[in-house]
Write a protein that holds these residues in place. Sequence first.
Motif, mmCIF file in Angstrom:
data_model
loop_
_atom_site.group_PDB
_atom_site.id
_atom_site.type_symbol
_atom_site.label_atom_id
_atom_site.label_comp_id
_atom_site.label_asym_id
_atom_site.label_seq_id
_atom_site.Cartn_x
_atom_site.Cartn_y
_atom_site.Cartn_z
ATOM 1 N N UNK A 111 0.835 -1.189 0.000
ATOM 2 C CA UNK A 111 0.000 0.000 0.000
ATOM 3 C C UNK A 111 0.873 1.242 0.000
ATOM 4 N N UNK A 112 0.238 2.395 -0.022
ATOM 5 C CA UNK A 112 0.970 3.656 0.023
ATOM 6 C C UNK A 112 1.310 4.022 1.463
ATOM 7 N N UNK A 120 -3.433 10.283 2.965
ATOM 8 C CA UNK A 120 -2.072 9.948 2.555
ATOM 9 C C UNK A 120 -1.075 10.086 3.699
ATOM 10 N N UNK A 121 -1.328 11.025 4.617
ATOM 11 C CA UNK A 121 -0.409 11.226 5.726
ATOM 12 C C UNK A 121 -0.712 10.356 6.929
ATOM 13 N N UNK A 122 -1.712 9.486 6.807
ATOM 14 C CA UNK A 122 -2.124 8.687 7.965
ATOM 15 C C UNK A 122 -2.301 7.213 7.643
ATOM 16 N N UNK A 123 -1.611 6.737 6.601
ATOM 17 C CA UNK A 123 -1.799 5.334 6.218
ATOM 18 C C UNK A 123 -1.512 4.356 7.358
ATOM 19 N N UNK A 142 0.538 -3.158 5.743
ATOM 20 C CA UNK A 142 1.159 -1.954 5.198
ATOM 21 C C UNK A 142 2.610 -2.226 4.814
ATOM 22 N N UNK A 143 2.787 -2.739 3.603
ATOM 23 C CA UNK A 143 4.127 -2.927 3.057
ATOM 24 C C UNK A 143 4.382 -1.819 2.052
#
Length: 241
Positions: A111-112, A120-123, A142-143
């Motif tokens: 993922x991002x 985007x700033x809190x993945x 979350x890789x």
Amino acid sequence: MKQSENNKARFSENYKYIYDSDGNKVSYDDPRVVHVWSIDTSATTSHLMGSVFKKRGWNFRFSGGTNTEIIQYSKKLCSGRECLPCASLTGATYRDIVENRGKDEISIYYNLDQDGPCQNGAWPVVWDTFARRLNLRNVVFLANPNLKNNFLGQGDFFATEMAVAGVVGDLLDEAESTVRCLAQDRDKAMKLFHAETQKVIKNLENGLKPLGKALKKFVKKMSEIKLKAPVAKTPKILLFG
């Protein structure tokens, strides 16, 4: 047994391997491990990324592009207020879990993870939340290969190959659009294009040098396609966002 905070699958401290939900050390090339590309890239780019992974003996699967089905799946976890990339990634990941994930599989979802004012700033927070809701064993949500994790412990060469896959994928997508629009015999030209593209994708499994040679052959083959008009004199439409 479902996962808890103490037995969830996770990366090792140096990111060179993972721990499964039982605390066992598992290498990236273990037959049970599948690296799942959840990011919405074109089919060509996704297959090129797959070649980078397969070159290392890693099992690879990509979840497909954003469509109405994926957005429907995203509603199982999202509130509806998230940005489209968040909904796309969430829906693609959830659909893969429901439809494709094997019983004994150890899944790593790509993922991002980047800075930004919105999701985007809190993945990391987003995926920690989704992981608790789904409560699954042997899943890493979350890789994201980046500088902070030394590109999942694989170093700069892995990063280089992934970057090349992305750039070449974009160029091949542009070439495909050109062939579709300008080839005099589109059906025949597209058959040739797809056949030669598959050779390019396959050669990346052997490294960057074989890829370079395959691209030279690809360019030569494409130059033989008769066009209705020169590319340079044909109007273009640029879409970005």
